[in-house]
Design a protein around this motif. Structure first.
Motif, PDB file in Angstrom:
ATOM      1  N   ASP A  16      82.995  -2.103 -57.628  1.00 20.18           N
ATOM      2  CA  ASP A  16      84.254  -2.437 -57.785  1.00 20.18           C
ATOM      3  C   ASP A  16      84.495  -3.594 -56.790  1.00 20.18           C
ATOM      4  O   ASP A  16      84.640  -2.948 -55.493  1.00 20.18           O
ATOM      5  CB  ASP A  16      84.939  -1.230 -57.418  1.00 20.18           C
TER       6      ASP A  16
ATOM      7  N   SER B 123      86.996  -5.430 -56.134  1.00 26.28           N
ATOM      8  CA  SER B 123      88.252  -5.214 -55.290  1.00 26.28           C
ATOM      9  C   SER B 123      88.434  -4.180 -54.364  1.00 26.28           C
ATOM     10  O   SER B 123      89.394  -4.200 -53.624  1.00 26.28           O
ATOM     11  CB  SER B 123      89.426  -5.282 -56.485  1.00 26.28           C
TER      12      SER B 123
ATOM     13  N   SER C 245      88.669  -5.390 -50.678  1.00 26.48           N
ATOM     14  CA  SER C 245      90.090  -5.920 -50.186  1.00 26.48           C
ATOM     15  C   SER C 245      91.196  -4.767 -49.981  1.00 26.48           C
ATOM     16  O   SER C 245      92.289  -5.016 -49.303  1.00 26.48           O
ATOM     17  CB  SER C 245      90.584  -6.772 -51.279  1.00 26.48           C
ATOM     18  N   SER C 246      90.872  -3.537 -50.104  1.00 24.77           N
ATOM     19  CA  SER C 246      91.711  -2.309 -49.956  1.00 24.77           C
ATOM     20  C   SER C 246      91.227  -1.765 -48.541  1.00 24.77           C
ATOM     21  O   SER C 246      92.050  -0.928 -48.122  1.00 24.77           O
ATOM     22  CB  SER C 246      91.619  -1.239 -50.965  1.00 24.77           C
TER      23      SER C 246
END
Length: 123
Positions: free
Chosen positions: A99, A101, A104-105
């Motif tokens: 994943d 993305s 960015s979390s």
């Protein structure tokens, strides 16, 4: 001609060799501390039947422990802690590769304040 020593090795000296710092003694000290971290060096030495100096030497030199806040803690991570750290890092690596993305979390900060309470020592 002056006679001097040629060998740098120690000469044999009479007397008994030290028998209190053996693998069995080191194992006994390790087990005592793992069972009760609040034991003092004197208590461990008395229970095992070795001198306080030998007990302190085993704890610091052989087991890599030092006294902090009146309890003995390892100077370095234990094998279990290192394995856990590797597992966590591998899980994060796999999650990032699956994943994109996910990275960015993640929230980071420059200061951290952590409160810790050990119910065993009440500190």
């Amino acid at each position: 001609m002056e006679k001097g020593r040629i060998s740098i090795e120690d000469d044999h000296r009479p007397g008994r060799p030290s028998t209190s710092k053996t693998n069995d003694t080191i194992t006994l000290v390790r087990n005592k501390i793992r069972n009760d971290r609040r034991l003092t060096v004197r208590e461990v030495a008395n229970e095992i039947g070795i001198s306080i100096g030998t007990c302190h030497s085993i704890l610091s030199d052989e087991l890599g422990m030092k006294r902090m806040s009146e309890k003995l803690v390892p100077k370095l991570l234990t094998e279990e802690q290192m394995e856990h750290r590797i597992e966590v890092c591998l899980k994060l690596k796999n999650r990032i590769s699956n994943d994109s993305s996910f990275i960015s979390s993640i929230i980071t900060g420059d200061e951290t304040w952590v409160y810790g309470y050990d119910p065993e020592t009440k500190v």
